[in-house]
Enzyme design. Sequence first.
Site, PDB file in Angstrom:
ATOM      1  N   CYS A 111       0.861  -1.169   0.000  1.00 15.27           N
ATOM      2  CA  CYS A 111       0.000   0.000   0.000  1.00 15.27           C
ATOM      3  C   CYS A 111       0.903   1.226   0.000  1.00 15.27           C
ATOM      4  CB  CYS A 111      -0.868  -0.014   1.252  1.00 15.27           C
ATOM      5  SG  CYS A 111      -1.942   1.420   1.390  1.00 15.27           S
ATOM      6  N   HIS A 154      -8.971  -4.149  -1.540  1.00 16.86           N
ATOM      7  CA  HIS A 154      -8.006  -3.310  -0.822  1.00 16.86           C
ATOM      8  C   HIS A 154      -8.450  -1.842  -0.872  1.00 16.86           C
ATOM      9  CE1 HIS A 154      -3.655  -2.249   0.218  1.00 16.86           C
ATOM     10  NE2 HIS A 154      -4.160  -1.087  -0.143  1.00 16.86           N
ATOM     11  N   GLU A 155      -8.840  -1.376  -2.057  1.00 16.55           N
ATOM     12  CA  GLU A 155      -9.239   0.030  -2.207  1.00 16.55           C
ATOM     13  C   GLU A 155     -10.594   0.303  -1.560  1.00 16.55           C
ATOM     14  OE1 GLU A 155      -6.959   2.010  -3.036  1.00 16.55           O
ATOM     15  OE2 GLU A 155      -5.628   0.482  -3.806  1.00 16.55           O
ATOM     16  N   HIS A 158     -10.108   0.989   1.956  1.00 12.80           N
ATOM     17  CA  HIS A 158      -9.651   2.368   2.210  1.00 12.80           C
ATOM     18  C   HIS A 158     -10.845   3.316   2.385  1.00 12.80           C
ATOM     19  CE1 HIS A 158      -5.319   2.474   2.014  1.00 12.80           C
ATOM     20  NE2 HIS A 158      -5.265   1.873   0.847  1.00 12.80           N
TER      21      HIS A 158
HETATM   22 NI    NI Z   1      -3.601   0.959  -0.066  1.00 14.80          NI
END
Ligand code: NI
Length: 183
Positions: A111, A154-155, A158
């Site tokens: 990341c 993953h995004e 976020h």
């Molecule tokens: Ni990330």
Amino acid sequence: MKLPDLKILDEKNKTLRKISNEVTFPLSKEDKKTIEDIITYLTMSQIEEYSEKYDLRPGMGLAFIQLGIPKNIFVIVEEVDKGEFENYIIINPKMLSHSEELIYVGEGEGCLSVNREVCGIVPRYARMRVQYQDMEGNTKEIRVREDISVAFQHEMDHLNGILFVDKIDPKNPFKDKEKMREI
Ligand code: NI
């Protein structure tokens, strides 16, 4: 190519823990510019010439919140062939369905906000279907699998203030390894 001046927040920054907000349309000029800058940055970070020149860590995804902007937008740039890139610009994503099967990235996830090596397994769905809006506000649907499915999850994390490191148990970083497929 000119490297955009992006200030990517580090994991210690509490802004990364914010829940991002739904985006309304039309997009502002600033948001369009930020999307373009992210595409350029991620693309350059994956080209050796530039990553060396500017000392960039290669990254394939970035969410707006990593620039301190709490909006439900992320961008993924995938190198599909040598020097050939495909962009995903995803606004207001919602997971519609996902596979039972779980996978994890064997070499570990990375990341751009986490500037250290982190070992351990992050369980991700092997496949999923996501609804989102494009830059014009059209509602679309996409099926993703394997590494792109991991990148999307993953995004999307976020956007909910979650980092991949949160999902690794420091006492047992390879927990349940046998229940998942390594990619
Ligand atoms: Ni990330």
